[in-house]
Enzyme design. Structure first.
Site, PDB file in Angstrom:
ATOM      1  N   GLY A   1       0.818  -1.205   0.000  1.00 37.69           N
ATOM      2  CA  GLY A   1       0.000   0.000   0.000  1.00 37.69           C
ATOM      3  C   GLY A   1       0.849   1.250   0.000  1.00 37.69           C
ATOM      4  O   GLY A   1       0.555   2.218   0.710  1.00 37.69           O
ATOM      5  N   ALA A   2       1.905   1.256  -0.818  1.00 39.48           N
ATOM      6  CA  ALA A   2       2.910   2.320  -0.750  1.00 39.48           C
ATOM      7  C   ALA A   2       2.698   3.432  -1.762  1.00 39.48           C
ATOM      8  O   ALA A   2       3.550   4.306  -1.887  1.00 39.48           O
ATOM      9  CB  ALA A   2       4.308   1.717  -0.951  1.00 39.48           C
TER      10      ALA A   2
ATOM     11  N   SER B   1       0.309   5.730  -1.707  1.00 44.78           N
ATOM     12  CA  SER B   1      -0.321   6.920  -1.139  1.00 44.78           C
ATOM     13  C   SER B   1      -0.332   6.821   0.379  1.00 44.78           C
ATOM     14  O   SER B   1       0.043   5.795   0.961  1.00 44.78           O
ATOM     15  CB  SER B   1      -1.762   7.074  -1.660  1.00 44.78           C
ATOM     16  OG  SER B   1      -2.556   5.982  -1.240  1.00 44.78           O
ATOM     17  N   GLY B   2      -0.782   7.881   1.022  1.00 51.49           N
ATOM     18  CA  GLY B   2      -1.016   7.880   2.460  1.00 51.49           C
ATOM     19  C   GLY B   2       0.173   7.484   3.301  1.00 51.49           C
ATOM     20  O   GLY B   2       1.319   7.864   3.022  1.00 51.49           O
TER      21      GLY B   2
ATOM     22  N   SER C   1      -4.687  -1.234  14.289  1.00 49.41           N
ATOM     23  CA  SER C   1      -5.390  -0.015  14.678  1.00 49.41           C
ATOM     24  C   SER C   1      -6.014  -0.224  16.038  1.00 49.41           C
ATOM     25  O   SER C   1      -6.403  -1.341  16.398  1.00 49.41           O
ATOM     26  CB  SER C   1      -6.482   0.319  13.664  1.00 49.41           C
ATOM     27  OG  SER C   1      -7.335   1.339  14.163  1.00 49.41           O
TER      28      SER C   1
ATOM     29  N   GLY D   1       1.722   4.636   3.694  1.00 48.74           N
ATOM     30  CA  GLY D   1       2.756   3.849   3.036  1.00 48.74           C
ATOM     31  C   GLY D   1       3.735   4.704   2.264  1.00 48.74           C
ATOM     32  O   GLY D   1       4.954   4.514   2.353  1.00 48.74           O
TER      33      GLY D   1
ATOM     34  N   TYR E   1     -14.003  -4.278   9.596  1.00 49.36           N
ATOM     35  CA  TYR E   1     -12.700  -3.601   9.674  1.00 49.36           C
ATOM     36  C   TYR E   1     -12.081  -3.805  11.052  1.00 49.36           C
ATOM     37  O   TYR E   1     -10.886  -4.127  11.169  1.00 49.36           O
ATOM     38  CB  TYR E   1     -12.889  -2.110   9.393  1.00 49.36           C
ATOM     39  CG  TYR E   1     -11.602  -1.314   9.429  1.00 49.36           C
ATOM     40  CD1 TYR E   1     -10.682  -1.393   8.397  1.00 49.36           C
ATOM     41  CD2 TYR E   1     -11.320  -0.479  10.514  1.00 49.36           C
ATOM     42  CE1 TYR E   1      -9.500  -0.658   8.432  1.00 49.36           C
ATOM     43  CE2 TYR E   1     -10.147   0.256  10.552  1.00 49.36           C
ATOM     44  CZ  TYR E   1      -9.248   0.165   9.508  1.00 49.36           C
ATOM     45  OH  TYR E   1      -8.067   0.898   9.564  1.00 49.36           O
TER      46      TYR E   1
END
Length: 308
Positions: A9-10, A12-13, A138, A15, A176
């Protein structure tokens, strides 16, 4: 040898920001992304930030276990295949009903847990003593008392969690939370299984990051409000953090020398803290591992004796 860090997940955000931090420190990177154009754009951003950075791209769709298997094979075929760390960062939250992965599993469970399970276990022989695995979880796995009202997990047998069913937006948020509890179970079980090899495994809570795209599945008014209120939320909410701060903490967990012997722990930011009481259930963790392995093998039609 300066071994690369693989980040899922690199593009955006969190990552991408973590990749920038590591690149500035001279750490080689492998960006695991499912969108080629966004992956290339991320690489260019990193090179603008750190022109001398070594950045490889890896085609990785965590919602497809065949894609994960192909990525694992590609990693093994690199000229120098060893990895210094794997950062399991990618994640999604679905609030508009039930969706399934390419393999027919509930999508949140498939991406947030099962795809990472297949990736990490498939790369076991690429990780040697001193290597690290960091799993982004989380505090939503701790329930409303720690997550400012986010629904608590409702843990069930792992096969049930992987099975799609009818659901609403609230059910999606519960899925989630369950996936983030699964991340902690996976962390602790992996630390137990690999501890004698000198590989450290820790879980990371980045906090609420209003600047990221995790809310992209929410209705437009909520997304817009989240974006414009981000600076205020970061100032007034105890669990809110900037992406830059969380990225610095995550990069530290992946490479910081102070953590060379730290394993099987849960971090909120840079602080080691307890995870939820139910996350310390070894029977649940062992069952999740066993069922996850079976689900991966079933989807990819892999005989029990094989793993890749």
């Amino acid at each position: 040898m300066n071994l690369p860090v693989l980040i899922t997940g690199a593009s955006s955000g969190l990552g991408l920001e973590t990749a920038k931090v590591l690149a500035a420190q001279g750490v080689p990177l492998i960006l695991g992304c499912h969108n080629v154009e966004r992956a290339e754009a991320a690489r260019q951003q990193i090179l603008e930030h750190a022109p001398a950075a070594e950045v490889e791209l890896l085609d990785l769709e965590l919602a497809s276990l065949d894609s994960v298997g192909a990525a694992v094979k590609e990693l093994h075929n690199r000229t120098q295949p060893r990895l210094g760390a794997i950062v399991c960062n990618a994640g999604l939250q679905i609030v508009d009903g039930v969706r399934t992965s390419e393999d027919g599993y509930e999508l949140t469970f498939a991406v947030n847990h099962l795809g990472h399970f297949a990736l990490v276990t498939g790369c076991e022989d690429l990780l040697e003593s001193g290597a690290r695995v960091v799993v982004v979880s989380s505090d939503v796995h701790q329930g409303p008392r720690k997550s400012m009202g986010f629904p608590a997990p409702q843990w069930r047998a792992p096969r049930e969690l992987a099975t799609p069913g009818e659901g609403s937006g609230r059910d999606g948020r519960i899925a989630y939370a369950n996936s983030k509890l699964a991340n902690v179970y996976f962390t602790y079980e992996l630390a137990n299984r690999w501890g004698d090899r000198g590989i450290t495994v820790n879980a990371f809570d980045p906090g609420l990051m209003p600047e990221t795209g995790l809310s992209r599945g929410y209705p437009a008014p909520a997304r817009i409000g989240f974006r414009f209120l981000a600076p205020v939320l970061i100032r007034i909410m105890p669990i809110a953090r900037t992406v830059a701060k969380s990225a610095a903490d995550l990069a530290w967990l992946a490479t910081g020398p102070e953590l060379a012997g730290t394993t099987g722990k849960y971090f909120t930011g840079a602080a080691e803290v307890p995870s939820a009481p139910e996350s310390y259930d070894p029977e649940r963790a062992a069952e999740l591992w066993q069922v996850s392995d079976e689900l991966v093998r079933t989807a990819r039609q892999i005989p029990p004796a094989e793993r890749r």
